[in-house]
Design a protein around this motif. Structure first.
Motif, mmCIF file in Angstrom:
data_model
loop_
_atom_site.group_PDB
_atom_site.id
_atom_site.type_symbol
_atom_site.label_atom_id
_atom_site.label_comp_id
_atom_site.label_asym_id
_atom_site.label_seq_id
_atom_site.Cartn_x
_atom_site.Cartn_y
_atom_site.Cartn_z
ATOM 1 N N ARG A 14 4.709 -21.312 75.037
ATOM 2 C CA ARG A 14 6.855 -21.068 74.738
ATOM 3 C C ARG A 14 6.642 -19.390 74.542
ATOM 4 N NH1 ARG A 14 9.312 -19.200 70.899
ATOM 5 N NH2 ARG A 14 8.354 -20.737 69.337
ATOM 6 N N ASP A 15 6.295 -19.843 72.336
ATOM 7 C CA ASP A 15 6.373 -18.278 71.750
ATOM 8 C C ASP A 15 5.138 -17.269 72.041
ATOM 9 O OD1 ASP A 15 7.300 -16.433 69.830
ATOM 10 O OD2 ASP A 15 6.816 -17.452 68.460
ATOM 11 N N HIS A 203 4.910 -21.155 60.612
ATOM 12 C CA HIS A 203 5.036 -20.691 62.038
ATOM 13 C C HIS A 203 4.524 -18.616 61.388
ATOM 14 C CE1 HIS A 203 6.725 -19.752 65.696
ATOM 15 N NE2 HIS A 203 6.848 -18.457 66.003
ATOM 16 N N HIS A 205 4.191 -14.547 62.468
ATOM 17 C CA HIS A 205 4.168 -13.676 63.051
ATOM 18 C C HIS A 205 3.054 -12.734 62.705
ATOM 19 C CE1 HIS A 205 5.609 -14.261 66.885
ATOM 20 N NE2 HIS A 205 6.431 -15.476 65.992
ATOM 21 N N ASN A 239 1.621 -14.557 67.540
ATOM 22 C CA ASN A 239 1.212 -15.210 66.425
ATOM 23 C C ASN A 239 -0.172 -15.515 66.020
ATOM 24 O OD1 ASN A 239 3.613 -15.742 68.724
ATOM 25 N ND2 ASN A 239 3.929 -17.382 67.389
HETATM 26 ZN ZN ZN Z 1 8.469 -17.823 66.739
#
Ligand code: ZN
Ligand code: KIV
Length: 508
Positions: A14-15, A203, A205, A239
């Protein structure tokens, strides 16, 4: 006391896929998801189902076909997204809906154009709707690290009451620093009544290169789920990287006391390479854990140390992340110890004087060439130090082949000064030639590898054939080049036979 487990939530699909240029088709997503399950991740965020029919289908198929991890689909805090996410993940053994809504002033004002009360209401309504469909709901206040503390606590408190089982704190723009981020997690634990009813997730980055550091500090301060990606893939600078988080927790168990992940670390390298291959995103050579140089040493001092005791310069065992051993790269910084060991591995045990000569030649070559390959070493040893006598020589050959006849070869060779001619047929022209040679000189070996490549370009390209012959525990290679690939094949075979004869009669 038992160990506490950190839930590894992988968002590569996804990311990670939001990384510019890294898009994957459905089959590629399935292949990665299956490998993530083998790797042992706890949650796979398989996509953002409402974003495109392709993403919806991919999440749906992952949910159907991949067993083991929880399968999660992302959704904005609106019914259309939540319905799409649920429909995509519902066939999973353990489905999860992940709802997100921004809570920072800057996002609320410019992006959403909504006030705090409205955001709070929407977040609660979205979590309730998701919980009506699915037991397992995660909520993310997007841009949490830039959200005002009090409002963040209020939102987290409200979504837990609405039924969120996981609250994820994203550092959406990679702005936070480790100390600051750990204070956010600590603050939530101290100020949100009922926080223990949900798992705290993070989460992070990597815009400032702090994604992993921020995640790990959060773990030390009570976060029990970490969202990350293979190779650190993701939006902009990516990420937090799964492999770095997992291996830090494992390697520095003295700091991460009583904390573990259930990742099968031996699958890390394979997973990294698969993701790199399918996304077309190369892994930088000096990338921690999975870069080509992560377990490579070129300096003579380091190589000497590693050969004596790997712990001198290696804090992890390469095998633990699925890398087949330390790589001692031979170059101009390498020393005698590594050189001697590599020759030994190639089957050459040289006496001191010859070793010195070979080492001098190697150093000369290393000044001209960045990296020295095994083939270069073989050349140095065979052709410069101990010339391999050509006991077997090709005189001429004749070949008859076609799609209606059995390929037949007649070979004229000189063996130990005597002339021989022999004819044989075979499965193909090369096989016929090799059989004809075997009739004269019974080497009793087995062809274990045959490769052909063109070493120049154009129709008159020079073809180079490389082969390997195995006999008992001996394996020798041979090489031959010619514009005629049959001739190149014969030369390679004769070269290998000569090496075998030499090796037998003349253990160096
Ligand atoms: Zn993200
Ligand atoms: O970075 C972010 O904030 C996200 C959320 C959707 C969790 O990816």
């Amino acid at each position: 006391m038992g160990e506490e487990k950190i839930i590894i939530f992988d968002t590569t699909l996804r990311d990670g896929e939001q990384c510019p240029g890294a898009s994957l088709n459905i089959n590629e997503k399935i292949e990665i998801a299956k490998q993530l399950a083998i790797l042992g991740v706890d949650v796979i965020e398989a996509g953002f189902p409402v974003s495109s029919p392709g993403d919806f289908e991919a999440v749906k198929r992952v949910a159907k076909e991949v067993r083991g991890p929880i399968i999660c689909g992302l959704a904005r805090a609106i019914p259309k997204d939540i319905n799409a996410s649920y429909n995509a993940v519902r066939s999973a053994h353990r489905p999860r809906i992940h709802v997100f809504l921004a809570t920072s002033k800057i996002h609320m004002k410019y992006k959403l154009k909504k006030a705090e009360d409205e955001i709070l209401r929407l977040a609660v309504a979205a979590v309730k709707l998701a919980r009506n469909k699915c037991e397992d709901v995660e909520f993310s206040p997007e841009d949490a690290s830039r959200t005002e503390d009090k409002f963040l606590y209020k939102v987290v408190d409200a979504v837990i009451k609405a039924g969120a089982r996981t609250v994820n704190i994203p550092d959406t723009v990679g702005y936070s620093t480790p100390y600051e981020f750990s204070e956010i997690i600590k603050g939530m634990r101290q100020n949100v009544v009922g926080i223990e009813k949900a798992v705290i997730s993070v989460h992070c980055h990597n815009d400032l290169g702090l994604g992993v550091a921020n995640s790990l500090l959060a773990v030390l301060n009570g976060a029990r789920q970490v969202e990350c990606t293979i190779n650190g893939l993701g939006e902009r600078a990516g990420n937090a990287s799964l492999e770095e988080i997992v291996m830090t927790i494992r390697t520095r168990n003295d700091i991460f006391k009583g904390i573990k992940t259930c990742i099968n670390t031996k699958e890390i390298f394979k997973t990294s390479r698969l993701v790199s291959k399918l996304t077309g995103m190369p892994v930088q050579p000096n990338k921690a854990i999975v870069g080509a140089n992560a377990f490579a040493h070129e300096s003579g001092i380091h190589q000497d140390g590693v050969l004596k005791e790997s712990l001198t310069y290696e804090i992890m065992r390469p095998e633990d992340v699925g890398v087949m051993g330390t790589n001692l790269v031979l170059g101009k910084h390498s020393g005698r110890h590594a050189f001697k060991e590599r020759l030994k591995a190639l089957g050459f045990i040289l006496k001191e004087e010859k070793l010195e000569k070979a080492f001098d030649r190697f150093k000369e070559l290393a000044d001209k060439k960045k990296q020295i390959y095994d083939e270069d070493l073989e050349t140095i040893v065979n052709e410069e130090i101990s010339k391999i006598p050509e006991e077997l020589k090709l005189v001429h050959f004749y070949i008859a082949s076609g799609d209606r006849i059995k390929p037949t070869a007649t070979i004229a060779i000189k063996y130990k000064g005597k002339f021989f001619e022999s004819t044989s047929n075979g499965d193909g022209p090369v096989d016929a030639c090799y059989r004809a040679i075997d009739k004269v000189i019974k080497i009793d070996g087995k062809l274990i590898d045959y490769q052909i490549k063109s070493v120049t370009s154009g129709k008159d390209a020079l073809g180079e054939v490389s082969i390997k012959i195995g006999r008992k525990s001996d394996v020798v290679s041979g090489r031959g080049a010619s514009t005629d690939i049959i001739e190149a094949s014969i030369k390679a075979y004769i070269n290998a036979v000569n090496r075998l004869l030499h090796k037998e009669s003349h253990k160096l």
